[in-house]
Design a protein around this motif. Structure first.
Motif, PDB file in Angstrom:
ATOM      1  N   LEU A 181       0.428  -1.028  -0.129  1.00 38.05           N
ATOM      2  CA  LEU A 181      -0.510  -0.278  -0.028  1.00 38.05           C
ATOM      3  C   LEU A 181       0.792   1.073  -0.034  1.00 38.05           C
ATOM      4  CD1 LEU A 181      -2.811   1.319   0.659  1.00 38.05           C
ATOM      5  CD2 LEU A 181      -2.467   0.700   2.562  1.00 38.05           C
ATOM      6  N   SER A 182       1.990   1.221   0.947  1.00 36.23           N
ATOM      7  CA  SER A 182       2.963   1.858   0.767  1.00 36.23           C
ATOM      8  C   SER A 182       3.824   2.382  -0.995  1.00 36.23           C
ATOM      9  CB  SER A 182       3.023   2.213   1.994  1.00 36.23           C
ATOM     10  OG  SER A 182       5.102   3.050   1.426  1.00 36.23           O
TER      11      SER A 182
ATOM     12  N   SER B 294      -4.048   4.199  -7.815  1.00 36.38           N
ATOM     13  CA  SER B 294      -4.399   4.455  -7.352  1.00 36.38           C
ATOM     14  C   SER B 294      -5.369   2.454  -7.394  1.00 36.38           C
ATOM     15  CB  SER B 294      -6.530   5.118  -7.770  1.00 36.38           C
ATOM     16  OG  SER B 294      -6.356   4.677  -9.483  1.00 36.38           O
TER      17      SER B 294
ATOM     18  N   LYS C  24       0.775   4.219  -2.854  1.00 33.12           N
ATOM     19  CA  LYS C  24       0.867   5.675  -2.414  1.00 33.12           C
ATOM     20  C   LYS C  24       2.171   6.173  -2.987  1.00 33.12           C
ATOM     21  CE  LYS C  24      -2.237   4.832   1.570  1.00 33.12           C
ATOM     22  NZ  LYS C  24      -2.271   4.990   2.781  1.00 33.12           N
ATOM     23  N   LYS C  25       2.806   5.658  -3.334  1.00 29.05           N
ATOM     24  CA  LYS C  25       4.291   6.249  -3.412  1.00 29.05           C
ATOM     25  C   LYS C  25       4.121   7.233  -5.463  1.00 29.05           C
ATOM     26  CE  LYS C  25       7.542   5.232   0.227  1.00 29.05           C
ATOM     27  NZ  LYS C  25       9.569   4.201  -0.699  1.00 29.05           N
TER      28      LYS C  25
ATOM     29  N   GLN D 248      -3.370   0.560  -5.039  1.00 30.95           N
ATOM     30  CA  GLN D 248      -3.490   0.966  -3.927  1.00 30.95           C
ATOM     31  C   GLN D 248      -5.252  -0.144  -3.239  1.00 30.95           C
ATOM     32  OE1 GLN D 248      -3.688   5.247  -2.101  1.00 30.95           O
ATOM     33  NE2 GLN D 248      -2.910   5.784  -4.243  1.00 30.95           N
TER      34      GLN D 248
ATOM     35  N   SER E  47       1.186   6.479  -6.837  1.00 33.23           N
ATOM     36  CA  SER E  47      -0.030   7.063  -7.311  1.00 33.23           C
ATOM     37  C   SER E  47      -0.675   6.757  -7.440  1.00 33.23           C
ATOM     38  CB  SER E  47       0.394   8.558  -7.531  1.00 33.23           C
ATOM     39  OG  SER E  47       0.671   9.583  -6.964  1.00 33.23           O
TER      40      SER E  47
END
Length: 584
Positions: free
Chosen positions: A242-243, A251, A246-247, A254, A249
């Motif tokens: 998940l991290s 979606s 996010k880095k 995620q 972006s």
């Protein structure tokens, strides 16, 4: 890929050089960005317009093919199918491009679990890629053939295809493009129970993509630990995935990582946390129908774990409908099995058998113990509205006061000193009044909090007392002699006393002042026991807690809830808890 645009040599004589170069660039970008829906569709659309302007019919079909690939990667399989099948007959002169069309059509069939046609199109694609010496894509097709075998649980054959793809790319110096093969090999070993082997291969994939912040390896590694029952390690790597998503972006990833974390919480019986994570995942994956039915089904399962029957039924049915629409039998089976459990628990055995039959088989067992729900925060909508009204009234008074102040100053300019004293005196009274209102507001808040605490404490006391009586009953059952029946009679008398309910009603009315009055006004046919049940539901108590307080079995609570729904004239999809909460 040096050979994927060899077809351009065939139409340069048909159009001027500038248009040829422009069209060549558009097709190059359509191929390069095929995995990106927006970019891939944009360049293929521009190529389509230019091909039509220059009357290059073959270019029109090529544009459709690239558009179909973009639609597939966006999860819009129906549109992709139409475009790819329309383009396919016109691609005989373009060996590489026809191979690409066959490959994507094969993917569509496999997603629909039509493995026979999927394999047939993959083999046609392989012929094209062999003819054009497209090494990387040959490996990708081997990989796709392995996926077909893996989806049918033919793990030995799947491992052979994945290994063949991996070795082909390694031999030809394509080490950087072997991540997918390494992940798939690790998944096969996981399914075969060889967890050490599985972890070894997925770690190679992670090392390979470490600089790209690619989270797919972490997701796979988390899945392996999850499958092996090591939930702590699984959670660590799911959170790592998940991290990384996010880095980037990303979606889509995620949403996938949140779904994985939700499933982990569900396994541990943390149903509320599972629902929260799934709803977050839904925000990222709402446009992807291929993910929706899984999310809806998982939400339904978690709501079932909380015994929130209406919500569970709604999401399980939605998940089932979408799974059928997308022809995904795995999730259709998952949703129907849990629907059958839910209906059986409600005593609707015919419907339960119907859904169980649709599910065919259920191989996994649910070993999570039900967790006891904590008391929800008591609703204070009425009190909040009153406080808000007081604030608004005070604000209006302030506006009026300011107007009066300006009027007094203007009208009494000659009596400035007297006016000033009057104004000062008035402001002092206002400050005193504001302080009084603030103190009154604070007292109201403290009183409400005290009432809520008393209601929760008294309810907990009732539950504890009822449980204690039950323990005594269990103990008395083991006794012998003439005193046994006498003790049981005393216990029954205590269980039947209404004093507890009188006190409960007093505490409850202090928090929900209008609830009983409104309930009896709207539904005068309700019995006393149904009014009590409504109040307990209002407090968000579990079926087990309600059963203890009413001195009945949990099954009887479910039947009582069912009868209550009938008296409220609620539809099958309506949420009973939400309906009762909105009565005030």
């Amino acid at each position: 890929m040096k050979k994927y645009l060899h077809f351009l040599l065939m139409f340069t004589s048909l159009i001027v050089s500038g248009q040829s170069e422009q069209l060549q660039e558009l097709f190059q970008k359509a191929y390069k960005y095929r995995a990106s829906y927006d970019s891939g569709l944009y360049y293929s659309s521009q190529a389509l317009i230019l091909s039509r302007e220059t009357r290059f019919d073959k270019g029109v079909e090529l544009s459709k093919m690239y558009a179909g690939m973009a639609y597939y990667n966006a999860g819009l399989r129906d549109t992709a199918t139409v475009l790819l099948y329309e383009a396919l007959p016109e691609l005989d002169d373009f060996v590489f491009e026809k191979g690409m069309a066959h490959w994507y059509i094969g993917k569509i069939h496999v997603r629909a679990r039509d493995f026979k046609n999927g394999e047939e199109h993959y083999l046609h694609a392989m012929e094209a890629f062999l003819a054009t010496d497209s090494i990387a894509l040959q490996g990708d097709v081997y990989n796709s053939l392995g996926v077909i075998q893996g989806m049918q649980t033919n793990y030995t054959q799947a491992l052979e295809w994945f290994t063949k793809a991996y070795q082909l790319k390694i031999i030809n110096g394509l080490d950087r493009e072997t991540s997918s093969e390494l992940n798939n090999i690790s998944l096969v070993y996981m399914r075969m129970g060889s967890y050490d082997k599985a972890i070894e291969y997925v770690r190679r994939s992670i090392e390979l993509n470490e600089q790209d912040n690619d989270q797919s390896g972490y997701s796979t590694l988390g899945g392996i630990y999850n499958f092996a029952g090591n939930l702590d390690s699984a959670q660590y790597y799911y959170e790592k995935a998940l991290s990384e998503a996010k880095k980037r972006s990303d979606s889509s990833y995620q949403g996938m990582a949140l779904s994985n974390l939700s499933n982990l919480q569900f396994q541990q019986g943390n149903f509320r946390e599972a629902i929260l994570l799934n709803r977050k995942s839904l925000k990222f994956r709402k446009a992807n129908k291929n993910a929706l039915f899984g999310i809806y089904t998982e939400l339904g399962k978690s709501y079932r774990g909380l015994q929130m029957i209406d919500s569970a039924s709604f999401f399980l049915r939605e998940g089932f409908s979408l799974a059928v629409e997308q022809k995904d039998k795995v999730w259709a089976r998952e949703s129907t099995v849990f629907l059958s459990y839910l209906l059986a628990e409600q005593g609707q055995f015919d419907s339960a058998f119907h859904y169980l039959t649709l599910g065919l088989a259920y191989k996994d067992s649910l070993n999570n113990d039900r967790i006891q729900e904590i008391f929800a925060d008591q609703r204070v909508a009425l009190e909040t509205a009153k406080k808000q009204q007081e604030i608004e009234t005070l604000q209006r008074e302030r506006e009026v006061d300011r107007y009066k102040q300006r009027t007094i100053i203007i009208g009494c300019i000659s009596l400035l000193a007297i006016g000033f004293l009057g104004f000062f005196n008035y402001r002092s009274r206002q400050l005193i009044r504001q302080k009084s209102l603030s103190e009154e507001k604070q007292l109201l808040t403290e009183k409400l909090e005290k009432n809520q605490a008393e209601l929760s404490a008294y309810t907990l006391s009732m539950i504890h007392r009822k449980n204690s009586i039950k323990d005594i009953e269990d103990f008395v059952e083991k006794l012998e002699g003439s005193e046994k029946q006498k003790i049981k009679s005393i216990i029954n008398v205590n269980n039947a006393l209404d004093k507890d309910w009188e006190n409960f009603q007093k505490y409850f009315s202090q928090v929900h002042a209008t609830f009983f009055e409104m309930l009896r006004k709207k539904f005068p046919a309700l019995s006393q026991s149904e009014v009590r049940l409504s109040a307990l539901i209002k407090m968000n108590l579990t079926n087990n807690e309600i059963a203890v307080l009413l001195n009945i079995e949990s099954k009887s609570v479910r039947m009582a809830r069912y009868r209550l729904r009938k008296k409220f004239n609620l539809s099958e999809k309506s949420d009973l808890n939400l309906f009762i909460h909105n009565l005030e």
